[in-house]
Design an enzyme around this catalytic site. Sequence first.
Site: not given
Length: 402
Positions: A22-23, A26, A205
Amino acid sequence: MLSYLLGVLLFAVGIAITIGVHEAGHFTAARIFGMRVRRFFIGFGPTLVSFRRGHTDYGFKLVPVGGFCDIAGMTNQDEVTEEEKPFAMMNKPWWQRVIVLLGGIIVNLVVAFLIFYFIALSSGLPDPKASTVPTVGEVTCVAPYQVDAQTLADCQGTGPAGEAGVKTGDQIVSVDGQEVLSFTDLRDYVMQHAGQTIALEVVRDGEHLTIDVPVVSAKRLDQDGNEVTVGAIGVSNAPVEIKPVGAGKAFVVAGNYMNAMLDASVKGLASFPAKLPGVVASIFGAQRAEDSPMSVVGVSRVGGELVEHSMWASFFNLLASLNLFLAVFNIIPLPPLDGGHIAVVLYEKIRDFFRRLRGLPAAGPADYQKLMPVTVAVAALLLGVGAAVILADVVNPIRLFG
């Protein structure tokens, strides 16, 4: 026990990686747009290890439940040196700032999708868009009454549906001309028509057949243990087969599943405030709800249980879901979350648009000092709620297996 502890450790590492990527989202976006990143750390508290490369300090801190990417000039409260000004975030175009703030959220979404994709390839995922039309898994006799919550009385024969000609593998598409979308729809309809004959339209079928089936009366126990009379025909739904798929179809299945999980994450986050009193009550001995919110401690314990039972697909599914939740949580438009910073940037853009209409110059970065009361209040609330959930996970944890 050893496998459980290994699972807890592995999931804790997975959480640290989730926070790290996540970091890193950034960080990468900031570097692409020429912004100065001063520090990139995983964790909070005292520094365990750090090193410097270029203008950036990298490192790990003692408590691996968060992280931060310190970008020069992220707000107008952040003092920057003359040398940093050309690289300051607040001096970059608004759209670049939004992309940087979205960077972590985007990476978490990508990571979640990749995990779902490889689960679809290796062991399979349920496809939320797959047909839910009931398929007969078994035709059975109808027990005349229910002994207890887990036991039905003995019975013999193939049951009303089997005697009428319904076969295993038949898809039931309608009952008495009403479309059937799920086995629950069929069950509810049958339960309400005891003593009557219903017309089932089945596909066998590729051929559509109409079969008249008598609905017999049976005694069953409701949720309160009271005996009630319901209708039954003696069919069970075939379990949904989950199996690995090819590389191409895995993209579709993973995408469908991720959309469903995103929707569940949003709903789960919206319902969180209503569940918080139950979390607090569980600290003092009240029964913990199975869908109760969990902290990193709680999900790590669940991860340990999954590894202990060799449920690796569920282990990675849980890790992917954590990435989705982190993405959804961070988009909330409140500081200090990413969504709060994005809201400020968009506010600046809208504000300056109307200023231009009035012939006024852009007003510059918003004054974050005015947002400090909100930022402090939200941060304090998050810390308090986080502490309560962690405490509940320690004294009254959710257990998947007994």
